[in-house]
Design a protein around this motif. Structure first.
Motif: not given
Length: 779
Positions: A255-268, A277-280, A321-322, A326-329
């Motif tokens: 999850x953190x790899x995907x979250x890092x990309x989302x924070x830096x890509x300017x995506x949705x 939320x996942x990181x928290x 469950x988390x 994470x897999x879905x995210x």
């Protein structure tokens, strides 16, 4: 004053040692019957003795022999080979029990146990992180994301991209990571299954009910407490916490790899919010896991049958469950995402190593504080045996994780040059630095071994002169004398184990710190980091890196080969069982994934057998233990009700009670504990040899010492050929103590010394009858 014992029933309960044996060999009869127990552990008798209690006249003046066979608790079936994966967990669990003896230091003792549990938790995270490194980073991220690496590997085709960076539905990095995460998640599931299965078989054994005796003081040694051999609640809590920690580690890697990309890509924005939320949630989950591990230790004063069912079920379920969320995210479509270099989170291994080093140092500080308040000259490494062993557990975990990563990287990287065109970058830099410190560590080990070899040679020379005095009047035989003296000198090497472990642990800590600093300071493997320096430095760095990678790979191959052989070969599995015999005597107090504690089955077996037999017959028992069996015998004697314990005579031979357990586990087998055991049983005699590398004297202080320890037995029984030994007598060392005539003599003396004043068993709730004099006679 001794008494006539001819008209009373007596039982000799034999307990074998490490490596195991058969009931036929223990009883000296090919025809045996199982009296009680199952295929895992049982009590046997000779067929002719099956109804001995109904024929008391046939056993006047001699005991009825019984054999307790427990070897299948550690060697068992082929699935036990999987326990090799649990070696670091077993070692860190040993560290928990190696704390120094403490007097009124409750808070410090709790701090010691808490720190060891934290080291155990870090080992679980390290093992799962290594699996994530292989499955997620090397395979799914690097190789499947590099066309040159994926081509030719058809099984990676549906995950890989072509030369232009295009691929199928699974080729997006997040989806590749989610799919590959099934491997480390399955590993966590396997560890949970093994722990849960053994938990139901070992920790669920009911101990003998304790009825307090108003005339006997509360047990000062923990091994005599009612709940010592019943750790069901703690293991369940730790299993839930460690399972959740493993699943959260997998979720963090994905999850953190995907979250890092989302924070830096300017995506949705939605994906960015979900990533935060996942990181928290991961931070909260980690805090809960650490709280559960720190919250509760062992409950020994009572048999704690309470189970924290909500916690045990909810914590792993919430982590799972988390992980699924994470897999879905991570699987959400991100067409612009490309994998290059190493998977983000390369500093994970560095953080684990830093935490482990800091906790081990804190553990050493606490252990020193405990030892300083109650100094024990017999304690190994002046009370630092536990921290040294915890450091070795961390080193084993690092070698295993680094070995897997290095071998898989070499297999995937055909060119052998990490980072070259068309190849993968390989594992994190820190793992290469850790591999590079193996050659200097081996040099230190070689120096220590050379020092020990010199000491052994000098000791052999001294023993050569002693042999002649032990066999006066014998014609001199230089070869025979050399063999006897050499056996004695090599047996003494056991007493040098603290020096070896202390040196290896200290050097490992220093080299590990150097590797961490080098990796974080240079961000390069040692060979590259040394370029441009002195030629000798550059050459040494490249040599250490190459040799370290080769050695760690060789160690991993040998490990897998040994496990495969143990799975198929019963004799090899028995060899591994010897390792577990020594390492899994103690309950799982620090790590729930460690191999199970066989004593939580064996000790209740022995106590139940002795209690029920004395209640039915009113007879006497000689509890006869060899090697590790003597440790089980002592533990069972501590658990007996005082009225039963006073009917027990203890005969130990080849016993490591003081030589190993007294040095390494001073809080439970120190002089005070063994002295109390001598006072609580009716009588105790210990046999040992100078040629025995495991057994030794108990060395109780004062007059108790000669009462317990028989002078060292002569080994071999005869120097040359004699009337009694016309053929050369073998050097027995640790085996076949019963072949010595002294064994039968001491057993007969113990039977004769059992005092007559012991009252018969009384119904539950009836007050104790007044006790007479002790009846103890000196040897």
């Amino acid at each position: 004053m001794e008494r006539d014992t001819a008209d009373e029933t007596a039982l000799e309960l034999l307990v074998h040692g490490v490596g195991g044996t058969t009931p036929e060999a223990m009883l000296g009869d090919p025809r045996t019957v199982r009296v009680s127990g199952d295929d895992t552990a049982a009590v046997y008798r000779r067929a002719d003795d099956a109804d001995a209690e109904q024929r008391p006249d046939d056993y006047r003046g001699k005991p009825v022999p019984e054999a307790y066979v427990w070897c299948n608790l550690t060697s068992g079936n082929g699935s036990r080979a999987l326990w090799l994966l649990l070696l670091p967990f077993m070692v860190v669990n040993l560290a928990h029990w190696m704390r120094p003896n403490a007097h009124r230091r409750t808070r410090t003792v709790r701090a010691y146990g808490l720190l060891v549990r934290l080291v155990g938790l870090s080992l679980t995270v390290l093992l799962v992180a290594a699996a994530c490194e292989v499955a997620l980073d090397l395979l799914a991220w690097q190789c499947a994301g590099t066309h040159a690496c994926a081509q030719g590997r058809s099984w990676l085709g549906f995950l890989s991209v072509d030369a232009h960076g295009h691929g199928g539905w699974w080729s997006q990095p997040g989806r590749r990571l989610a799919l590959a995460a099934a491997v480390p998640a399955a590993l966590v599931g396997l560890l949970w299954y093994l722990s849960h299965r053994t938990w139901g078989a070992y920790e669920s054994q009911q101990p003998l009910p304790h009825q307090p005796d108003p005339e006997e003081e509360a047990p000062t040694n923990a091994l005599g407490r009612p709940g010592f051999w019943y750790g069901r609640r703690l293991v369940a809590r730790l299993r839930a916490a460690h399972t959740a920690a493993g699943l959260l580690t997998v979720a963090a890697a994905v999850g953190t790899s995907a979250a890092r990309f989302d924070r830096g890509s300017g995506g949705p924005v939605l994906l960015d919010v979900l990533g935060r939320i996942l990181d928290g949630a991961l931070v909260v989950g980690t805090g809960i896991v650490v709280w559960v591990v720190c919250r509760r230790g062992r409950s020994e004063n009572i048999v704690d049958r309470t189970l924290d069912r909500t916690l045990v079920r909810l914590l792993p379920a919430a982590a799972l469950a988390l992980l699924l969320l994470t897999f879905l995210y991570a699987g959400w479509s991100r067409p612009e995402w490309r994998s290059h270099g190493r998977l983000p989170g390369d500093a994970t291994f560095g953080g684990i190593v830093l935490v482990q080093g800091a906790v081990v140092v804190a553990l050493a500080v606490v252990a020193h504080a405990i030892h300083r308040r109650a100094r024990d000259s017999r304690a190994a490494l002046r009370g630092l045996g536990g921290p040294a062993t915890a450091m070795l557990a961390c080193a084993l975990g690092g070698v295993m994780s680094g070995g897997v990563s290095q071998r898989v990287a070499d297999w995937l990287d055909g060119s052998g040059t990490p980072g070259a065109d068309g190849t993968i970058d390989g594992p994190p830099v820190l793992l290469s630095w850790q591999a590079s410190v193996i050659p200097p560590l081996l040099i230190v080990v070689a120096v220590v071994c050379a020092v020990l070899a010199q000491r052994t040679i000098r000791l052999k020379r001294r023993e050569t002169a002693t042999v002649a005095t032990d066999y006066p009047g014998e014609p001199e035989d230089a070869a025979r004398t050399s063999r006897i003296a050499g056996t004695r000198a090599r047996a003494a090497l056991t007493d040098q184990a603290p020096m070896i472990i202390g040196a290896v642990s200290t050097v490992t800590l220093l080299l590990g710190a150097g590797a961490l600093i080098g990796a974080w300071a240079t961000h390069q493997v040692p060979g590259e980091a040394a370029q441009g320096t002195y030629d000798i430095v550059e050459g040494a760095a490249q040599t250490a890196q190459a040799m370290g990678s080769w050695l760690i790979g060789l160690g991993f191959i040998l490990f897998v080969t040994w496990g495969r052989r143990a799975y198929r070969d019963a004799s090899a599995r028995r060899t591994i069982g010897i390792l577990w015999d020594v390492g899994t005597f103690w309950p799982r107090a620090a790590h729930p994934f460690a191999p199970p504690c066989y004593a939580e089955r064996a000790v209740p077996d022995l106590t139940w057998r002795m209690a029920t037999w004395t209640r039915a017959t009113g007879g006497r028992i000689v509890l006869s233990g060899h090697s590790q069996g003597s440790v089980l015998a002592a533990a069972a004697a501590w658990q007996l009700h005082p009225t039963v314990r006073r009917r027990v005579a203890l005969l130990t031979y080849g016993s490591p009670l003081e030589r190993l357990y007294g040095h390494w586990f001073p809080a439970h087998f120190g002089p005070a504990a063994l002295g109390a055991l001598h006072r609580q049983v009716d009588c105790w005699r210990n046999l040992h040899r100078t040629t025995d590398p495991i057994g030794g004297p108990v060395r109780l202080p004062g007059e108790d010492g000669p009462q317990v320890d028989h002078p060292a037995l002569k080994d071999p029984l005869a120097y040359g050929r004699t009337e009694q030994h016309p053929l050369p007598a073998p050097i027995l060392g640790h085996s076949d103590y019963q072949a010595d005539p002294v064994f039968a003599e001491e057993r007969a003396r113990l039977l004769a010394r059992l005092r007559p004043e012991v009252p018969g068993p009384r119904p539950d709730g009836e007050p104790a009858a007044p006790q007479g004099s002790s009846g103890r006679s000196s040897s």
